[in-house]
Design an enzyme around this catalytic site. Structure first.
Site, PDB file in Angstrom:
ATOM      1  CG  ASP A 126      -1.882   1.138   1.271  1.00 35.56           C
ATOM      2  OD1 ASP A 126      -1.593   2.194   0.660  1.00 35.56           O
ATOM      3  OD2 ASP A 126      -2.939   1.001   1.912  1.00 35.56           O
TER       4      ASP A 126
ATOM      5  CE1 TYR B  11      -7.247  12.018 -12.776  1.00 33.13           C
ATOM      6  CE2 TYR B  11      -7.586  13.482 -14.656  1.00 33.13           C
ATOM      7  CZ  TYR B  11      -7.151  12.273 -14.144  1.00 33.13           C
ATOM      8  OH  TYR B  11      -6.630  11.331 -14.989  1.00 33.13           O
TER       9      TYR B  11
ATOM     10  CB  THR C 136      -8.232   0.442 -17.525  1.00 36.07           C
ATOM     11  OG1 THR C 136      -9.410   1.237 -17.281  1.00 36.07           O
ATOM     12  CG2 THR C 136      -7.079   1.359 -17.922  1.00 36.07           C
TER      13      THR C 136
ATOM     14  CE  LYS D 186      -3.770  11.660 -12.843  1.00 34.12           C
ATOM     15  NZ  LYS D 186      -2.969  10.424 -12.619  1.00 34.12           N
TER      16      LYS D 186
END
Length: 282
Positions: free
Chosen positions: A73, A178, A213, A182
Site C-alpha cells: 500500500d 484531478y 482498462t 495531476k
C-alpha cells in the site's frame, strides 16, 4: 526483443490497468519487474475488478521477464520502505521506477461516482475525500515511493523515474481536484529532474491516452460508448520500454511527454499495430 534483460524495475499499481500493461511490456523486453499493488489472489480486489499482482507477475514471467509480486500500500511509509529493502536485498540496485499507483477513482461507475456526482461536476459538489485520496494515494504516494527508490539508483549513477499522469498541453482536465493533483505530479517530475540531473537519473511525467482498462471496460459493458480513440494499456508500456532503452534519456528529463507522440518518435505501435495519436481534449 530482450532490450532490458538484466534491468530491474518497480511498477506500482500494477494489479490491472496501465500498471499491468507497463509491467507486461517490460517483461516482454526481458526486465525483472517488481509488481506492486493491494490486490492479491484469494482476496477481494479493488472495487471487485479483475486483476491481481500475482496474475500480473506470472504474465511478466511468461512474456520473458521475471515477475515478482509484492503487496504494498503506497500510502503506508513502512510498507514502501520494506518494498525497497526487499529489492536491495534481492537485486542490489534499481534501474527503473514507474510511479503508477493512484487514488481517486474508487466507486466510480460509468459516468458518476456512487454518490451520484459526475466526475466533471463543479468542485463544490465533490466530497473533499476525493481531494484527500488523489493527493494521499496519488501525489504523496509517488513522492514517497521515489524517496525510497533513489538510494538504489545513486550508487550506479543512472536510472529512470516515470510518473504516469494525465495531460494535454496544459489544458484543464475537467475536475479541479484531478487537475491540481495531476499538475502536481508533472511539477514533481520537473523538480526531481532538476535535483537528480547531476546523478544522471532522469525523471519524466508520461501521459497515456484513453486506455481500455478493466474499469473503463466495466463501464462500457454497463453502457457502451465510443472506443475508437482508445488504446490498450500496453501502449504506455511500450513507451516506457522505449524510454528505458534510450541512451539519450537525460535529454528528456523533466518533461511531460505523451505516449502517442513517443510512438512516432521511437517507432513503436500498440498491440493491434496502430499508433493512436496523443490524447487531446476537445
Amino acid at each position: 526483443m530482450s532490450t532490458l534483460k538484466g534491468k530491474v524495475a518497480v511498477v506500482t499499481g500494477a494489479s490491472r490497468g496501465g500498471g499491468r500493461g507497463i509491467a507486461l511490456a517490460l517483461g516482454e523486453a526481458g526486465a525483472t519487474v517488481y509488481v506492486t499493488g493491494r490486490s492479491t489472489k484469494n482476496q477481494a480486489t479493488t472495487d471487485n475488478l479483475p486483476g491481481t499482482i500475482d496474475e500480473t507477475a506470472e504474465s511478466v514471467t511468461l512474456r520473458g521477464g521475471v515477475g515478482i509480486p509484492v503487496r504494498c500500500d503506497h500510502t503506508i511509509d513502512a510498507e514502501v520502505e520494506a518494498l525497497f529493502t526487499k529489492v536491495k536485498t534481492e537485486q542490489g540496485h534499481l534501474d527503473l521506477l514507474v510511479n503508477n499507483a493512484w487514488g481517486g477513482y474508487e466507486n466510480y461507475y460509468g459516468t458518476n461516482f456512487e454518490d451520484g456526482v459526475a466526475f466533471d461536476a463543479p468542485f463544490w459538489e465533490h466530497s473533499l475525500q476525493r481531494w484527500q485520496t488523489m493527493f494521499n494515494a496519488g501525489v504523496r504516494a509517488q513522492l514517497l515511493t521515489t524517496r525510497f527508490a533513489i538510494p538504489l539508483m545513486l550508487p550506479q549513477n543512472q536510472g529512470l523515474i516515470v510518473c504516469t499522469t494525465a495531460w494535454d498541453r496544459n489544458k484543464y482536465l475537467g475536475n479541479l481536484y484531478y487537475d491540481l493533483a495531476k499538475n502536481a505530479v508533472n511539477r514533481m517530475a520537473f523538480g526531481m529532474a532538476r535535483e537528480l540531473e547531476k546523478y544522471n537519473i532522469a525523471a519524466i511525467a508520461l501521459a497515456p491516452g484513453f486506455m481500455r482498462t478493466e474499469r473503463v471496460m466495466a463501464a462500457y459493458n454497463l453502457q457502451p460508448f465510443d472506443l475508437s480513440n482508445s488504446e490498450s494499456p500496453e501502449y504506455i508500456g511500450r513507451a516506457i520500454v522505449a524510454l528505458a532503452s534510450d541512451p539519450d534519456i537525460m535529454s528528456k528529463s523533466g518533461q511531460v511527454l505523451a505516449v502517442g507522440n513517443l510512438a512516432w518518435d521511437y517507432g513503436f505501435a500498440d498491440i493491434d499495430g496502430n499508433q493512436p495519436p496523443a490524447f487531446k481534449i476537445e
